[in-house]
Design a protein around this motif. Structure first.
Motif, PDB file in Angstrom:
ATOM      1  N   SER A 141       0.835  -1.209   0.000  1.00 29.86           N
ATOM      2  CA  SER A 141       0.000   0.000   0.000  1.00 29.86           C
ATOM      3  C   SER A 141       0.866   1.255   0.000  1.00 29.86           C
ATOM      4  N   HIS A 183      -5.426  -7.157  -4.351  1.00 25.14           N
ATOM      5  CA  HIS A 183      -6.554  -7.015  -5.279  1.00 25.14           C
ATOM      6  C   HIS A 183      -7.592  -6.058  -4.694  1.00 25.14           C
ATOM      7  N   ASP A 184      -7.907  -6.234  -3.402  1.00 29.06           N
ATOM      8  CA  ASP A 184      -8.913  -5.387  -2.764  1.00 29.06           C
ATOM      9  C   ASP A 184      -8.402  -3.966  -2.583  1.00 29.06           C
ATOM     10  N   PHE A 185      -7.134  -3.800  -2.236  1.00 31.62           N
ATOM     11  CA  PHE A 185      -6.587  -2.451  -2.057  1.00 31.62           C
ATOM     12  C   PHE A 185      -6.677  -1.680  -3.372  1.00 31.62           C
ATOM     13  N   SER A 200      -8.653  -2.356  -6.038  1.00 31.76           N
ATOM     14  CA  SER A 200      -9.995  -2.158  -6.590  1.00 31.76           C
ATOM     15  C   SER A 200     -10.930  -1.401  -5.648  1.00 31.76           C
ATOM     16  N   ARG A 201     -10.681  -1.439  -4.331  1.00 28.67           N
ATOM     17  CA  ARG A 201     -11.609  -0.765  -3.405  1.00 28.67           C
ATOM     18  C   ARG A 201     -11.038   0.507  -2.805  1.00 28.67           C
ATOM     19  N   ASP A 202      -9.727   0.549  -2.534  1.00 30.48           N
ATOM     20  CA  ASP A 202      -9.171   1.725  -1.847  1.00 30.48           C
ATOM     21  C   ASP A 202      -8.604   2.769  -2.806  1.00 30.48           C
ATOM     22  N   PRO A 215      -9.455   3.785  -5.838  1.00 31.65           N
ATOM     23  CA  PRO A 215     -10.391   4.720  -6.470  1.00 31.65           C
ATOM     24  C   PRO A 215     -10.738   5.918  -5.576  1.00 31.65           C
ATOM     25  N   ALA A 216     -10.763   5.719  -4.241  1.00 28.51           N
ATOM     26  CA  ALA A 216     -11.075   6.822  -3.334  1.00 28.51           C
ATOM     27  C   ALA A 216      -9.991   7.905  -3.359  1.00 28.51           C
ATOM     28  N   SER A 255      -7.204   5.264 -10.921  1.00 25.23           N
ATOM     29  CA  SER A 255      -7.956   4.247 -11.651  1.00 25.23           C
ATOM     30  C   SER A 255      -7.047   3.085 -12.021  1.00 25.23           C
ATOM     31  N   GLY A 301     -13.363 -14.492  -0.523  1.00 22.92           N
ATOM     32  CA  GLY A 301     -14.034 -13.226  -0.826  1.00 22.92           C
ATOM     33  C   GLY A 301     -14.698 -13.234  -2.196  1.00 22.92           C
TER      34      GLY A 301
END
Ligand SMILES: *Cc1c(COP(=O)(O)O)cnc(C)c1O
Length: 385
Positions: free
Chosen positions: A85, A109-111, A113-115, A117-118, A122, A347
């Protein structure tokens, strides 16, 4: 003369060790001190303080890790995810675009795709095998490309040389998660990767008793990540530094034994009538075997397989094994067994798992340091129906 060490076995022991030895101590002492006397440092980042990643324990590890991958610099972090991260947040800013391999470690993958973008960042996922498709996903604001040395749990090996060439020709920063191979089997900076990341929780420490991470590579980028980590605060505690330092010294003997053991186990499973399929890069039948041979010095100790039958048959098999511990994570001295559908890839829904080629009956084995013969005997008795 640290520069003169040629072989990784020697570097693991001697690179980065203080010269002269501190009070003659053969093992690096732990500097469990939050702060250190001011010596006239002019930059905030040079003040000596644990969070600023510059205690003697950090410095020794940074030197050792950079020597291991023949890189310019290295940084240790509080976990593999802290390395990942902090690196992505250092390299990318609002408006930037990232290309990332489609089958990544779940947390990464989650970082992405989910974090990300905030933060206005992209991304697009790419097929690591199909270099001809990467250009279509490229955008004017694409800044970096992110891959892993081997995917979990199918052990696919992406076109890593292609990734380096692609990044160089498009001015991207190339980042690779080298956890599964470790510096013993692969050193990404040698083929031109800008940054190599590790979950040191796995092979580098090897004893399943700490979480830690590392960022290794270009000095200018490692400095950038260090300054970001200084602000984010994901620094490794000196005592964990000490344990990691101790664990690293035996990496080569562990990795070589575990890799050889894994190959024997993979061959045993491949020849067993109750086994449907084995994924291990050291097997000639593995679709990525040739590429793995070209890139790596060894095939590491992760393998996955499907036994004939349904999910219940897979569960019964796992229950019947005595020796492997049923647990997620990997790379330690004890053999671990899991069904990725219930752990690392729980998940995802069955459809998503199927599209990645991960069946619900797939079993993953992280081969430890036990007797190869005893592991095989245990798997053999558990496969008897
Ligand atoms: C475990 C793992 C990580 C995350 O590391 P932590 O130390 O658990 O934060 C990242 N990448 C890969 C490939 C891993 O196996």
């Amino acid at each position: 003369m640290q520069e003169s060490y040629k072989h990784i076995e020697t570097k693991l022991i001697h690179s980065g060790e203080p010269e002269p030895l501190i009070e003659g101590a053969v093992a690096m002492p732990v500097f469990q001190s939050a702060t250190f006397e001011y010596r006239g440092e002019s930059s905030y980042h040079d003040l000596r303080y644990i969070r600023l990643n510059n205690t003697p324990n950090h410095i020794a590890l940074h030197k050792k890790l950079s020597a291991l991958e023949n890189a310019e610099a290295a940084l240790v972090t509080a976990s593999g995810m802290a390395a990942i991260s902090s690196t992505l947040l250092s390299i990318l800013s609002s408006g930037d675009h990232l290309l990332a391999q489609d089958c990544l470690y779940g947390g990464t993958h989650d970082f992405i795709s989910r974090d990300l973008p905030a933060f206005g960042i992209s991304f697009d996922f790419i097929d690591g095998d199909d270099s001809s498709s990467w250009e279509r996903k490229l955008r004017p604001n694409t800044k970096a490309i992110y891959v892993e040395t081997m995917t979990n749990p199918l052990l696919q090996v992406a076109d890593l040389k292609g990734v380096v060439e692609f990044s160089k020709s498009h001015g991207l920063i190339s980042i690779i998660d080298n956890t599964f191979t470790s510096p013993v089997n692969f050193r990404p900076p040698e083929i031109g990767f800008d940054l190599s990341l590790h979950s040191c929780t796995k092979y580098l420490n090897g004893h399943s008793d700490i979480v830690a991470g590392a960022v290794i590579g270009r000095a200018d980028l490692v400095e950038k990540v260090t300054h970001k980590l200084n602000h984010l605060g994901g620094s490794l505690d000196p005592h964990a530094c000490f344990l990691l330092h101790r664990g690293i010294k035996t990496l080569a003997v562990r990795m070589n034994y575990q890799s050889q053991s894994a190959l024997k186990i993979a061959r045993f499973l491949e020849n067993h009538p109750a086994v449907e399929k084995v994924n291990y890069p050291g097997l000639e039948s593995h679709p990525w075997h040739k590429r793995a041979r070209q890139l790596f010095d060894g095939f590491s100790a992760m393998l996955s397989f499907e036994i004939k039958g349904d999910v219940e048959a897979a569960e019964r098999f796992i229950e019947r094994t005595h020796l492997p511990i049923v647990a997620p994570s990997l790379g330690g001295i004890e053999t671990l067994i899991t069904r990725p559908a219930t752990t690392s890839h729980s998940g995802l829904n069955p459809e998503e798992r199927r599209s990645l080629g991960i069946s619900d009956t797939l079993i993953r084995l992280s081969v430890g340091l036990e007797s190869t013969e005893e592991i095989i005997q245990d798997l053999k008795q558990a496969l008897k129906t």
